[in-house]
Write a protein that holds these residues in place. Structure first.
Motif, PDB file in Angstrom:
ATOM      1  N   SER A  39       5.544 -11.225  -0.781  1.00 15.96           N
ATOM      2  CA  SER A  39       6.517 -10.281  -1.341  1.00 15.96           C
ATOM      3  C   SER A  39       6.806  -9.115  -0.412  1.00 15.96           C
ATOM      4  O   SER A  39       7.682  -8.296  -0.704  1.00 15.96           O
ATOM      5  CB  SER A  39       6.011  -9.739  -2.688  1.00 15.96           C
ATOM      6  OG  SER A  39       5.905 -10.761  -3.654  1.00 15.96           O
ATOM      7  N   TYR A  45      -3.563 -11.698  -7.482  1.00 15.68           N
ATOM      8  CA  TYR A  45      -2.353 -12.480  -7.239  1.00 15.68           C
ATOM      9  C   TYR A  45      -1.948 -12.300  -5.772  1.00 15.68           C
ATOM     10  O   TYR A  45      -2.338 -11.345  -5.105  1.00 15.68           O
ATOM     11  CB  TYR A  45      -1.212 -12.044  -8.165  1.00 15.68           C
ATOM     12  CG  TYR A  45      -0.939 -10.551  -8.141  1.00 15.68           C
ATOM     13  CD1 TYR A  45      -0.018  -9.997  -7.250  1.00 15.68           C
ATOM     14  CD2 TYR A  45      -1.602  -9.694  -9.016  1.00 15.68           C
ATOM     15  CE1 TYR A  45       0.226  -8.636  -7.223  1.00 15.68           C
ATOM     16  CE2 TYR A  45      -1.363  -8.332  -9.004  1.00 15.68           C
ATOM     17  CZ  TYR A  45      -0.445  -7.811  -8.106  1.00 15.68           C
ATOM     18  OH  TYR A  45      -0.195  -6.451  -8.088  1.00 15.68           O
ATOM     19  N   VAL A  82      10.362  -7.071  -0.424  1.00 18.47           N
ATOM     20  CA  VAL A  82      10.280  -5.656  -0.800  1.00 18.47           C
ATOM     21  C   VAL A  82      10.854  -4.778   0.295  1.00 18.47           C
ATOM     22  O   VAL A  82      11.566  -3.799   0.025  1.00 18.47           O
ATOM     23  CB  VAL A  82       8.815  -5.272  -1.116  1.00 18.47           C
ATOM     24  CG1 VAL A  82       8.654  -3.757  -1.160  1.00 18.47           C
ATOM     25  CG2 VAL A  82       8.393  -5.872  -2.446  1.00 18.47           C
ATOM     26  N   THR A 135       0.226 -11.344  -2.645  1.00 16.96           N
ATOM     27  CA  THR A 135       1.197 -10.274  -2.417  1.00 16.96           C
ATOM     28  C   THR A 135       1.901 -10.382  -1.066  1.00 16.96           C
ATOM     29  O   THR A 135       2.981  -9.822  -0.889  1.00 16.96           O
ATOM     30  CB  THR A 135       0.502  -8.900  -2.491  1.00 16.96           C
ATOM     31  OG1 THR A 135      -0.563  -8.857  -1.533  1.00 16.96           O
ATOM     32  CG2 THR A 135      -0.074  -8.662  -3.881  1.00 16.96           C
ATOM     33  N   ASP A 144       6.152   2.728  -7.307  1.00 13.06           N
ATOM     34  CA  ASP A 144       5.505   1.538  -7.872  1.00 13.06           C
ATOM     35  C   ASP A 144       4.996   0.544  -6.834  1.00 13.06           C
ATOM     36  O   ASP A 144       4.213  -0.352  -7.165  1.00 13.06           O
ATOM     37  CB  ASP A 144       6.484   0.811  -8.805  1.00 13.06           C
ATOM     38  CG  ASP A 144       6.863   1.661  -9.997  1.00 13.06           C
ATOM     39  OD1 ASP A 144       6.039   2.491 -10.399  1.00 13.06           O
ATOM     40  OD2 ASP A 144       7.992   1.512 -10.503  1.00 13.06           O
ATOM     41  N   PHE A 145       5.416   0.687  -5.585  1.00  8.54           N
ATOM     42  CA  PHE A 145       5.175  -0.404  -4.640  1.00  8.54           C
ATOM     43  C   PHE A 145       3.761  -0.447  -4.080  1.00  8.54           C
ATOM     44  O   PHE A 145       3.277  -1.517  -3.708  1.00  8.54           O
ATOM     45  CB  PHE A 145       6.197  -0.329  -3.495  1.00  8.54           C
ATOM     46  CG  PHE A 145       7.580  -0.688  -3.940  1.00  8.54           C
ATOM     47  CD1 PHE A 145       7.907  -2.001  -4.229  1.00  8.54           C
ATOM     48  CD2 PHE A 145       8.542   0.289  -4.106  1.00  8.54           C
ATOM     49  CE1 PHE A 145       9.171  -2.342  -4.655  1.00  8.54           C
ATOM     50  CE2 PHE A 145       9.813  -0.037  -4.536  1.00  8.54           C
ATOM     51  CZ  PHE A 145      10.130  -1.351  -4.814  1.00  8.54           C
ATOM     52  N   THR A 146       3.085   0.683  -3.993  1.00 10.86           N
ATOM     53  CA  THR A 146       1.716   0.661  -3.479  1.00 10.86           C
ATOM     54  C   THR A 146       0.819  -0.178  -4.372  1.00 10.86           C
ATOM     55  O   THR A 146       0.046  -1.026  -3.903  1.00 10.86           O
ATOM     56  CB  THR A 146       1.154   2.091  -3.372  1.00 10.86           C
ATOM     57  OG1 THR A 146       1.926   2.822  -2.428  1.00 10.86           O
ATOM     58  CG2 THR A 146      -0.286   2.069  -2.914  1.00 10.86           C
ATOM     59  N   ASP A 147       0.898   0.024  -5.684  1.00  9.01           N
ATOM     60  CA  ASP A 147       0.054  -0.740  -6.610  1.00  9.01           C
ATOM     61  C   ASP A 147       0.478  -2.199  -6.675  1.00  9.01           C
ATOM     62  O   ASP A 147      -0.362  -3.105  -6.730  1.00  9.01           O
ATOM     63  CB  ASP A 147       0.110  -0.117  -8.009  1.00  9.01           C
ATOM     64  CG  ASP A 147      -0.564   1.249  -8.048  1.00  9.01           C
ATOM     65  OD1 ASP A 147      -1.420   1.505  -7.189  1.00  9.01           O
ATOM     66  OD2 ASP A 147      -0.221   2.050  -8.936  1.00  9.01           O
ATOM     67  N   VAL A 148       1.804  -2.451  -6.667  1.00  4.42           N
ATOM     68  CA  VAL A 148       2.301  -3.820  -6.791  1.00  4.42           C
ATOM     69  C   VAL A 148       1.845  -4.682  -5.623  1.00  4.42           C
ATOM     70  O   VAL A 148       1.478  -5.851  -5.790  1.00  4.42           O
ATOM     71  CB  VAL A 148       3.844  -3.808  -6.889  1.00  4.42           C
ATOM     72  CG1 VAL A 148       4.401  -5.217  -6.762  1.00  4.42           C
ATOM     73  CG2 VAL A 148       4.278  -3.197  -8.217  1.00  4.42           C
ATOM     74  N   LEU A 149       1.827  -4.108  -4.410  1.00  4.24           N
ATOM     75  CA  LEU A 149       1.469  -4.880  -3.223  1.00  4.24           C
ATOM     76  C   LEU A 149       0.014  -4.672  -2.810  1.00  4.24           C
ATOM     77  O   LEU A 149      -0.345  -4.887  -1.651  1.00  4.24           O
ATOM     78  CB  LEU A 149       2.396  -4.512  -2.069  1.00  4.24           C
ATOM     79  CG  LEU A 149       3.852  -4.975  -2.234  1.00  4.24           C
ATOM     80  CD1 LEU A 149       4.699  -4.552  -1.058  1.00  4.24           C
ATOM     81  CD2 LEU A 149       3.921  -6.488  -2.410  1.00  4.24           C
ATOM     82  N   SER A 150      -0.819  -4.248  -3.747  1.00  3.47           N
ATOM     83  CA  SER A 150      -2.249  -4.081  -3.453  1.00  3.47           C
ATOM     84  C   SER A 150      -3.110  -4.849  -4.442  1.00  3.47           C
ATOM     85  O   SER A 150      -4.244  -4.484  -4.697  1.00  3.47           O
ATOM     86  CB  SER A 150      -2.621  -2.584  -3.489  1.00  3.47           C
ATOM     87  OG  SER A 150      -1.891  -1.856  -2.545  1.00  3.47           O
ATOM     88  N   GLY A 151      -2.579  -5.904  -5.018  1.00  2.00           N
ATOM     89  CA  GLY A 151      -3.314  -6.664  -6.016  1.00  2.00           C
ATOM     90  C   GLY A 151      -4.344  -7.588  -5.399  1.00  2.00           C
ATOM     91  O   GLY A 151      -4.193  -8.039  -4.260  1.00  2.00           O
TER      92      GLY A 151
END
Length: 507
Positions: A397, A392, A401, A394, A382-389
Motif C-alpha cells: 500500500s 496485515y 498511498v 502494508t 491517519d497514515f502513520t498508523d495505517v502503514l505500521s500494522g
C-alpha cells in the motif's frame, strides 16, 4: 435468689453463673445454670460453657467484653476464638517448592512480571505478597533472587525454544530493526522478524533487544544484526527485505551486507513534516515554541489547570488538557497545535488576567500560522498508523498511498494560503526523494502488483510486463524441488512476509 457456685470450676465464665442449691447447699441440677445478672436459666449439657458464652454475648455485652479481656490476659494474649480447621491446616501445610501446584503459581507470577515489565522487587512488596496469600494461603512466593536468576531465565529459554521451532521451517521472512536509548541513555538494538506460517497467518516476533555499548558504526551495527539472525538459526538468504530508519550508519550497514532494504514510512513522514515546517522557519518556529510554552505553563501549575477548567466551562469547551509534543513523533505536533486552537478562548480568558504570563497570549499572527500548519499536516494524520500494522500486509500500500498523497492530500488547494501551500510542497518533495531510489521503486512495484487489491492497475503496460518477466525469472531461479511447484504463490508468500513496512525483492 441465692445461687451456689459450680464445684471445681476454672473457666472465668462461671463467675456470672450459679446453681439453685438443694437442702445440703449443693447444686441441684448441673445442667441448669442460672445467670447471676438476669436470673435466667441457661440450658447446658454436662456443664458445657458454649451456651453460657452466647448468653453473655447476646444479653450482657459489657460483661462479655470484660470476660473476653480477662481470658486474653490469662492465655497470654491469644485469641479466645478457636481457629477453623481450614486455617489450622493452611498454616501448617504449604506447597512444596517444585511441586506441580507451586510451579504453576510461580510460573503465573513470573509471566506477569515479564509480560507487564514489572520490576523484580515486586515479589518483595508486602501488599503484593499479602494479595497472593489472600488468593492462596498455602503458596509461598519465592524471593527476588530466584525470580531474577532462575525463573526469568527459564521462561526466556522456554519461549525461545518455542520460537526456534516455529521459525526453523519458515521459507522467507522480513525484518525490522532500530537503535534506541533507555531513560538512562543506555543504547540498545531491537530486532523483529515478520513471516507467514503454513496456514497463511502473518506473524511478528521481536526476537531480541541487545545491548550495544560500542560506537554505532556501520560495521558494528552490521555485525550485531548478522549475529542476532545467526543466534536464532535464521538463514540470511531467506531474508526478503529489512526495514530501518534513514540513519546513515544503519543504511550503510545494510548496504554492506547486501540485503534488500526499505526505509520506514513512519520515519519518512516524520522527516517530511519536520522539513515542511522549515518552509518559513522564523514564523513556524515562533508559533510552535509559543505552543510549548503555553502547554508547560498550564501543565506545571495546578492553579493554572484549575483556572483553565473554569474558563472551559464558561466558554462551553471540552474539558481537555493541553498536549506537549514529542521531538520524535510528528503526530504529537499536530495534536498540540489542534488542542491549543481548540482551547484558545479558554487560554485567552486565563492569560488576560495574568500579568506574569500575559506575553504568552497568542497574537493573531501566531494563530494564523498555527491554523496554516494544522491545515497542511492534518490530512496526513491517519497514515502513520495505517502503514505500521503487524497483523496485515502494508508494503503493497506504500506506492498507492504515495500517489494519493502527492496527487491529492499534499496538492495545494485554492483555499490554501502561501504558508500552507509551501509546507505541503516541501513535505511532498521529501517523501518523493525518500522513495526515488530505483531499487526501492522496483521493490514497491512488485509488492503492489502482487496485491490482489491493485494487481498492477497503477502501472503502465510496459512496466507491468517487465515486472512479470522478473517474477518468471525468480521462479526459475528457485532450484529446490519443494519450491519449484509453488508457482506465483511462492512470490506472494515472499511479498506478504514483508510485514510492517517491508517488501520482497529479487535474491
Amino acid at each position: 435468689m441465692e445461687l451456689v457456685a459450680k464445684p471445681n470450676s476454672t473457666a472465668a465464665v462461671w463467675e456470672h453463673f450459679g446453681f439453685k442449691p438443694n437442702e445440703r447447699g449443693e447444686p441441684c441440677n448441673l445442667d441448669e445454670p442460672v445467670c447471676r445478672i438476669c436470673l435466667k436459666t441457661v440450658a447446658t449439657k454436662r456443664a458445657n460453657t458454649t451456651n453460657l458464652h452466647l448468653h453473655l454475648k447476646h444479653n450482657h455485652p459489657t460483661q462479655y467484653a470484660q470476660l473476653d479481656k480477662s481470658t486474653a490476659t490469662v492465655t497470654g494474649g491469644a485469641s479466645s476464638q478457636q481457629s477453623t480447621l481450614t486455617e489450622a491446616f493452611g498454616r501448617q501445610s504449604k506447597y512444596k517448592p517444585g511441586s506441580a501446584k507451586w510451579r504453576a503459581l510461580t510460573e503465573s507470577v513470573v509471566r506477569f512480571i515479564a509480560k507487564d515489565m514489572q520490576p523484580f522487587n515486586i515479589v518483595e512488596k508486602p501488599a503484593f505478597r499479602q494479595m497472593l496469600q489472600t488468593f492462596d494461603s498455602q503458596y509461598e512466593l519465592p524471593g527476588r533472587t530466584y525470580v531474577s536468576q532462575t525463573a526469568i531465565p527459564q521462561l526466556y529459554n522456554s519461549v525461545k525454544d518455542d520460537i526456534l521451532k516455529e521459525v526453523k521451517d519458515v521459507s522467507f521472512y522480513s525484518a525490522t530493526t532500530d537503535m534506541w536509548s533507555s531513560s538512562n541513555m543506555t543504547p540498545y538494538m531491537s530486532l523483529t522478524i515478520h513471516y507467514i506460517t503454513a496456514d497463511w497467518t502473518l506473524h511478528s516476533k521481536c526476537l531480541e533487544t541487545r545491548y550495544v555499548p560500542d560506537n554505532h558504526t556501520a560495521d558494528i551495527l552490521g555485525e550485531n544484526i548478522k549475529s542476532a539472525l545467526a543466534d536464532w538459526g535464521l538463514d540470511e538468504h531467506k531474508l526478503v527485505c529489512i526495514t530501518t530508519d534513514n540513519g546513515a550508519n544503519i543504511v550503510a550497514a545494510i548496504r554492506n551486507l547486501g540485503w534488500p532494504w526499505l526505509n520506514c514510512f513512519g520515519h519518512n513522514l516524520h522527516l517530511a513534516v519536520s522539513h515542511g515546517l522549515d518552509s518559513d522557519k522564523d514564523r513556524t518556529a515562533r508559533a510552535m515554541g509559543l505552543c510549548r510554552s503555553l502547554v508547560n505553563t498550564f501543565n506545571m501549575s495546578w492553579l493554572k489547570k484549575r483556572e483553565l477548567r473554569k474558563a472551559q466551562s464558561e466558554n462551553n469547551l471540552p474539558q481537555h488538557s493541553l498536549v506537549l509534543d514529542v521531538a520524535t513523533r510528528w503526530g504529537t505536533k499536530l495534536r498540540m497545535v489542534e488542542r491549543v486552537l481548540e482551547q484558545l478562548p479558554a487560554i485567552r480568558s486565563v492569560l488576560v488576567q495574568d500579568r506574569k504570563h500575559g506575553h504568552l497570549n497568542p497574537t493573531w499572527q501566531d494563530v494564523a500560522v498555527l491554523e496554516s500548519i494544522n491545515a497542511a499536516i492534518k490530512p496526513m494524520a491517519d497514515f502513520t498508523d495505517v502503514l505500521s500494522g503487524e497483523k496485515y500486509v502494508t508494503v503493497s500500500s506504500v506506492k498507492p498511498v504515495l500517489e494519493l498523497i502527492k496527487g491529492d492530500l499534499l496538492s495545494p488547494g485554492p483555499d490554501d494560503n502561501a504558508l500552507t501551500a509551501n509546507i505541503k510542497q516541501n513535505m511532498c518533495r521529501v517523501l518523493t526523494e525518500k522513495y526515488s531510489s530505483p531499487a526501492i521503486q522496483d521493490l514497491l512495484r512488485k509488492a503492489t502488483i502482487l496485491d490482489p487489491r491493485y494487481r498492477g492497475s497503477m502501472e503502465e503496460a510496459e512496466a507491468l510486463d517487465d515486472v512479470k518477466h522478473q517474477f518468471v525469472q525468480e521462479l526459475l531461479d528457485l532450484k529446490e524441488p519443494e519450491r519449484s511447484g509453488e508457482g506465483t504463490s511462492g512470490e506472494v508468500c515472499r511479498a506478504a512476509a514483508a510485514g510492517g513496512n517491508d517488501a520482497p525483492t529479487k535474491k
